[in-house]
Design an enzyme around this catalytic site. Structure first.
Site, mmCIF file in Angstrom:
data_model
loop_
_atom_site.group_PDB
_atom_site.id
_atom_site.type_symbol
_atom_site.label_atom_id
_atom_site.label_comp_id
_atom_site.label_asym_id
_atom_site.label_seq_id
_atom_site.Cartn_x
_atom_site.Cartn_y
_atom_site.Cartn_z
ATOM 1 N N HIS A 252 2.003 12.237 -0.707
ATOM 2 C CA HIS A 252 1.572 13.608 -0.416
ATOM 3 C C HIS A 252 2.591 14.579 -1.022
ATOM 4 O O HIS A 252 3.638 14.855 -0.423
ATOM 5 C CB HIS A 252 1.469 13.830 1.093
ATOM 6 C CG HIS A 252 0.388 13.057 1.763
ATOM 7 N ND1 HIS A 252 -0.952 13.343 1.577
ATOM 8 C CD2 HIS A 252 0.432 12.002 2.617
ATOM 9 C CE1 HIS A 252 -1.683 12.510 2.291
ATOM 10 N NE2 HIS A 252 -0.866 11.679 2.930
ATOM 11 N N ARG B 28 -3.658 -6.379 -2.415
ATOM 12 C CA ARG B 28 -3.537 -7.245 -1.242
ATOM 13 C C ARG B 28 -4.193 -8.604 -1.499
ATOM 14 O O ARG B 28 -5.076 -8.742 -2.360
ATOM 15 C CB ARG B 28 -4.196 -6.582 -0.033
ATOM 16 C CG ARG B 28 -5.657 -6.251 -0.236
ATOM 17 C CD ARG B 28 -6.228 -5.363 0.858
ATOM 18 N NE ARG B 28 -7.648 -5.106 0.652
ATOM 19 C CZ ARG B 28 -8.117 -4.147 -0.123
ATOM 20 N NH1 ARG B 28 -7.285 -3.338 -0.755
ATOM 21 N NH2 ARG B 28 -9.411 -3.979 -0.278
ATOM 22 N N HIS C 14 -3.157 7.441 -3.894
ATOM 23 C CA HIS C 14 -3.170 6.254 -3.026
ATOM 24 C C HIS C 14 -3.328 5.019 -3.902
ATOM 25 O O HIS C 14 -4.029 5.055 -4.930
ATOM 26 C CB HIS C 14 -4.339 6.333 -2.041
ATOM 27 C CG HIS C 14 -4.749 5.001 -1.487
ATOM 28 N ND1 HIS C 14 -5.838 4.292 -1.987
ATOM 29 C CD2 HIS C 14 -4.228 4.228 -0.507
ATOM 30 C CE1 HIS C 14 -5.966 3.162 -1.321
ATOM 31 N NE2 HIS C 14 -5.004 3.094 -0.423
ATOM 32 N N SER D 162 0.843 -1.191 0.000
ATOM 33 C CA SER D 162 0.000 0.000 0.000
ATOM 34 C C SER D 162 0.873 1.234 0.000
ATOM 35 O O SER D 162 2.007 1.216 0.503
ATOM 36 C CB SER D 162 -0.927 0.010 1.222
ATOM 37 O OG SER D 162 -0.170 0.082 2.419
#
Length: 300
Positions: A97, A111, A107, A93
């Site tokens: 920023h 998974r 983002h 993950s």
């Protein structure tokens, strides 16, 4: 047990390496520092953080592989068949920023999860996606982001992109604000239709597609001029990012409830943020224009 976790694990490690290398090249002024950790209850990971770069104020790229004998309430509440099963999960993950308010926050995550019980078939699924959170949105960037998302989904069926685009719009939504977190992208979970290999192939496509979607936007926007007004608005809007991650995000809740490493789980939060009570942007301003983008829209 957990034989498929081994297959996914190598891809996730490599994906973390490739994304970190690409972000370092895009930044040109800072490198990731790695914090390798172990989890007492089972497993561990590699948290990599880039701070105070030329382009990125902070970027975090996590890899983890963890396991346990019982699942937390955040998992079993929606999947009662998981009660009493041992489990393993592996994932990558990231949250980026940027410093320049004209470069959107981004983002992504991919998974795999598996829960086993002796004498029963394993329960497994993939999940992931990527989404974009601009402060001063540009239509060209939004169209590019969604074009990459649509094209990587195309080999898996014509209905895949519309389904996961809609899921992203609905998931990354601050219901108490009546707005989406950004301009969306893809989100999928509980994916096991078509067998393990096909689901793994799609998950790889999503993970690999992130850089294709994000790097061109960085290059177009990182040199744009900005001042204190734009910076203050960026910091204010980052507060919405914090609200979503701490109130709604299932991954954050699962990580904390399963005894995960808090520092790694919360690396998604921005390094600087501000709150202002009752803030209303000036009518007709560039800041007010953002509201037009915080609702679902068909970009491609």
């Amino acid at each position: 047990m957990f034989a498929n976790v081994e297959k996914v694990d190598g891809f996730l490690r490599d994906l973390q390496d490739r994304i970190c290398a690409a972000l370092e090249r895009a930044d040109g002024g800072a490198c990731f520092a790695e914090d390798a950790w172990t989890r007492p209850a089972g497993g561990g990971g590699r948290t990599r953080i880039l701070k105070n770069g030329a382009v990125f104020e902070q970027a975090g790229v996590n890899y983890s592989r963890v396991a346990g004998d019982a699942l937390p309430p955040s998992a079993t509440a929606h999947r009662p068949e998981l009660v009493g099963r041992s489990w393993a999960a592996a994932g990558m993950s990231l949250v980026v920023h940027p410093r320049n308010p004209h470069v959107p926050t981004s983002h992504a995550n991919v998974r795999y999860f598996e829960a086993d019980k002796e004498g029963e078939e394993p329960v497994w699924w993939f999940g992931g996606g990527f989404d974009l959170t601009p402060f001063y949105p540009v239509d060209e960037d939004c169209v590019h982001w969604h074009t990459v998302a649509r094209d990587l989904c195309a080999p898996f069926g014509g209905g895949v992109y519309p389904r996961y685009k809609k899921w992203c719009d609905e998931y990354f939504c601050l219901k108490h604000r009546g707005e989406t977190r950004g301009v969306g992208g893809l989100f999928f979970d509980d994916l096991n239709d078509g067998g393990f290999e096909r689901c793994f192939e799609f998950t790889r496509a999503v993970g690999n597609g992130y850089l294709d979607a994000y790097l061109p936007i960085i290059e177009r926007r990182k040199g744009m001029p900005y001042g204190e007004r734009e910076r203050e608005f960026q910091l204010y809007r980052r507060g919405r990012y914090v609200e979503f991650n701490l109130v709604y995000d299932r991954g954050t809740l699962f990580g904390l409830q399963s005894g995960g490493r808090a520092e790694s789980i919360l690396m998604s939060l921005p390094p600087r943020v501000r709150y202002e009570y009752g803030y209303v942007p000036e009518a007709g301003s560039a800041e007010a224009r953002l509201a037009e983008y915080l609702k679902p829209r068909d970009w491609v």
